[in-house]
Design a protein around this motif. Structure first.
Motif, PDB file in Angstrom:
ATOM      1  N   ASP A 142       0.825  -1.214   0.000  1.00  0.00           N
ATOM      2  CA  ASP A 142       0.000   0.000   0.000  1.00  0.00           C
ATOM      3  C   ASP A 142       0.861   1.267   0.000  1.00  0.00           C
ATOM      4  OD1 ASP A 142      -2.466   1.221  -0.150  1.00  0.00           O
ATOM      5  OD2 ASP A 142      -2.681   1.414   2.022  1.00  0.00           O
ATOM      6  N   LEU A 143       1.945   1.225  -0.787  1.00  0.00           N
ATOM      7  CA  LEU A 143       2.789   2.415  -0.941  1.00  0.00           C
ATOM      8  C   LEU A 143       2.400   3.108  -2.246  1.00  0.00           C
ATOM      9  CD1 LEU A 143       5.316   3.797   0.517  1.00  0.00           C
ATOM     10  CD2 LEU A 143       6.601   2.909  -1.439  1.00  0.00           C
ATOM     11  N   ASP A 144       2.006   4.337  -2.139  1.00  0.00           N
ATOM     12  CA  ASP A 144       1.533   5.082  -3.302  1.00  0.00           C
ATOM     13  C   ASP A 144       2.602   5.135  -4.387  1.00  0.00           C
ATOM     14  OD1 ASP A 144       1.014   7.809  -4.863  1.00  0.00           O
ATOM     15  OD2 ASP A 144      -0.872   7.174  -3.928  1.00  0.00           O
ATOM     16  N   ALA A 145       2.183   4.957  -5.640  1.00  0.00           N
ATOM     17  CA  ALA A 145       3.122   4.927  -6.764  1.00  0.00           C
ATOM     18  C   ALA A 145       3.917   6.217  -6.887  1.00  0.00           C
ATOM     19  CB  ALA A 145       2.373   4.644  -8.062  1.00  0.00           C
ATOM     20  N   SER A 146       3.363   7.322  -6.414  1.00  0.00           N
ATOM     21  CA  SER A 146       4.066   8.602  -6.505  1.00  0.00           C
ATOM     22  C   SER A 146       5.315   8.624  -5.625  1.00  0.00           C
ATOM     23  CB  SER A 146       3.136   9.743  -6.080  1.00  0.00           C
ATOM     24  OG  SER A 146       2.780   9.624  -4.708  1.00  0.00           O
ATOM     25  N   LEU A 147       5.424   7.665  -4.692  1.00  0.00           N
ATOM     26  CA  LEU A 147       6.570   7.622  -3.779  1.00  0.00           C
ATOM     27  C   LEU A 147       7.674   6.684  -4.262  1.00  0.00           C
ATOM     28  CD1 LEU A 147       4.604   7.468  -0.393  1.00  0.00           C
ATOM     29  CD2 LEU A 147       5.656   9.476  -1.451  1.00  0.00           C
ATOM     30  N   HIS A 148       7.441   5.962  -5.337  1.00  0.00           N
ATOM     31  CA  HIS A 148       8.412   4.968  -5.796  1.00  0.00           C
ATOM     32  C   HIS A 148       9.744   5.598  -6.191  1.00  0.00           C
ATOM     33  CE1 HIS A 148       5.121   1.783  -6.911  1.00  0.00           C
ATOM     34  NE2 HIS A 148       5.074   2.173  -5.657  1.00  0.00           N
ATOM     35  N   SER A 149       9.704   6.853  -6.645  1.00  0.00           N
ATOM     36  CA  SER A 149      10.938   7.512  -7.095  1.00  0.00           C
ATOM     37  C   SER A 149      11.615   8.303  -5.975  1.00  0.00           C
ATOM     38  CB  SER A 149      10.631   8.444  -8.272  1.00  0.00           C
ATOM     39  OG  SER A 149       9.707   9.441  -7.879  1.00  0.00           O
ATOM     40  N   HIS A 150      11.063   8.249  -4.766  1.00  0.00           N
ATOM     41  CA  HIS A 150      11.620   8.994  -3.640  1.00  0.00           C
ATOM     42  C   HIS A 150      12.774   8.227  -2.990  1.00  0.00           C
ATOM     43  CE1 HIS A 150       8.183  11.474  -4.236  1.00  0.00           C
ATOM     44  NE2 HIS A 150       8.223  12.073  -3.055  1.00  0.00           N
ATOM     45  N   LYS A 151      13.777   8.953  -2.525  1.00  0.00           N
ATOM     46  CA  LYS A 151      14.852   8.365  -1.727  1.00  0.00           C
ATOM     47  C   LYS A 151      14.335   8.138  -0.301  1.00  0.00           C
ATOM     48  CE  LYS A 151      17.949   8.882  -5.060  1.00  0.00           C
ATOM     49  NZ  LYS A 151      18.901  10.000  -5.049  1.00  0.00           N
ATOM     50  N   PRO A 152      14.969   7.245   0.460  1.00  0.00           N
ATOM     51  CA  PRO A 152      14.501   6.982   1.832  1.00  0.00           C
ATOM     52  C   PRO A 152      14.365   8.235   2.691  1.00  0.00           C
ATOM     53  CG  PRO A 152      16.074   5.309   1.173  1.00  0.00           C
ATOM     54  CD  PRO A 152      16.048   6.322   0.058  1.00  0.00           C
ATOM     55  N   SER A 153      15.277   9.197   2.528  1.00  0.00           N
ATOM     56  CA  SER A 153      15.232  10.417   3.345  1.00  0.00           C
ATOM     57  C   SER A 153      13.994  11.261   3.056  1.00  0.00           C
ATOM     58  CB  SER A 153      16.488  11.255   3.119  1.00  0.00           C
ATOM     59  OG  SER A 153      16.576  11.659   1.760  1.00  0.00           O
ATOM     60  N   GLU A 154      13.330  10.968   1.932  1.00  0.00           N
ATOM     61  CA  GLU A 154      12.139  11.711   1.555  1.00  0.00           C
ATOM     62  C   GLU A 154      10.852  11.000   1.972  1.00  0.00           C
ATOM     63  OE1 GLU A 154      13.896  13.734  -2.507  1.00  0.00           O
ATOM     64  OE2 GLU A 154      13.194  11.657  -2.593  1.00  0.00           O
ATOM     65  N   LEU A 155      10.996   9.892   2.686  1.00  0.00           N
ATOM     66  CA  LEU A 155       9.847   9.097   3.114  1.00  0.00           C
ATOM     67  C   LEU A 155       9.697   9.148   4.629  1.00  0.00           C
ATOM     68  CD1 LEU A 155      10.528   5.906   0.945  1.00  0.00           C
ATOM     69  CD2 LEU A 155       8.933   7.771   0.411  1.00  0.00           C
ATOM     70  N   SER A 156       8.470   8.983   5.102  1.00  0.00           N
ATOM     71  CA  SER A 156       8.240   8.876   6.539  1.00  0.00           C
ATOM     72  C   SER A 156       8.738   7.521   7.048  1.00  0.00           C
ATOM     73  CB  SER A 156       6.745   9.014   6.838  1.00  0.00           C
ATOM     74  OG  SER A 156       6.046   7.858   6.372  1.00  0.00           O
ATOM     75  N   GLY A 157       8.791   7.380   8.361  1.00  0.00           N
ATOM     76  CA  GLY A 157       9.231   6.107   8.933  1.00  0.00           C
ATOM     77  C   GLY A 157       8.343   4.949   8.506  1.00  0.00           C
TER      78      GLY A 157
END
Length: 237
Positions: A142-157
């Motif tokens: 359930d991870l939104d496709a818009s987040l697939h290109s984000h680096k870990p530092s750009e994601l919440s825990g």
């Protein structure tokens, strides 16, 4: 001797400890991290390991993950005794049959979420043509496709942990080892992550072994194993 070793491993357990001792030699005094542990885990188990700091929980998990080997005794993974296995054989066993989920997530900081999930599959197949499988496991988390290109530092825990679980699942392992999987998450996010693990166990049949200090998290497991001073002191469930 070989027949005896094979007999130890042929009881149907997905993981079996038989009189396993792990000693870490130190300059002052040897440390006995595990002391003649005998334990059987069946396919499809969901087990929580609990105990005080320094009790041997992490050592137990490291041995299950073939990150370490026993000083003495027999440890069987999927019917194979890891005693005498080469580093290459242990690497293949880890890669193909075991997934790891960590409290610190352990994502590669320079890779995107999708690339982090792709990485274990590339190591296994040697091919970068694995996007469909990676997208499927990310969608299951359930991870939104818009987040697939984000680096870990750009994601919440919570998002990082979803990526980490997807990475653990991409090679379709039978065994998932989770070390304090909700330790760095708030209670709401932790509950969501545990719901994902519960689903993987109940509906996909994954064998899950989880180290936790939180009784509320341990309740998700079907069995609780308590360890103190390197010895199993009891089981519940």
């Amino acid at each position: 001797m070989e027949e005896e070793i094979n007999a130890i491993c042929s009881n149907g357990s997905i993981i079996r400890f038989h009189e396993v001792t792990k000693v870490y030699p130190l300059p002052g005094e040897d440390v006995v991290a595990l002391d003649k542990v005998t334990l059987d885990l069946s396919p499809g188990d969901f087990v929580a390991i609990m105990g005080p700091s320094g009790s041997g929980k992490s050592t137990l998990l490291n041995l299950m993950g073939c990150l370490d080997t026993p000083t003495s005794g027999d440890l069987c993974i999927k019917g194979r005794n890891i005693r005498g296995m080469s580093d290459e054989e242990l690497t293949v066993l880890r890669r193909d049959h075991i997934g790891f989920i960590f409290q610190q997530f352990n994502l590669l900081p320079l890779l995107t979420a999708l690339e982090n999930v792709q990485y274990p599959l590339i190591l296994k197949t040697g091919s970068r043509e694995c996007q469909d499988r990676c997208l499927a496991v990310l969608a299951a988390m359930d991870l939104d496709a818009s987040l697939h290109s984000h680096k870990p530092s750009e994601l919440s825990g919570g998002q990082q942990q979803r990526v980490a679980i997807a990475r653990a699942l991409v090679n379709d392992p039978e065994i998932l080892l989770a070390d304090e999987p909700t330790g760095n998450l708030d209670s709401k996010t932790g509950t969501a992550i545990m719901a994902l693990l519960d689903d993987l166990n109940r509906n996909q049949g994954k064998t899950i072994i989880m180290v936790t200090h939180d009784p509320a998290i341990a309740k998700y497991a079907r069995r609780i194993i308590r360890i103190v001073d390197g010895k199993i002191t009891g089981t519940e469930g």
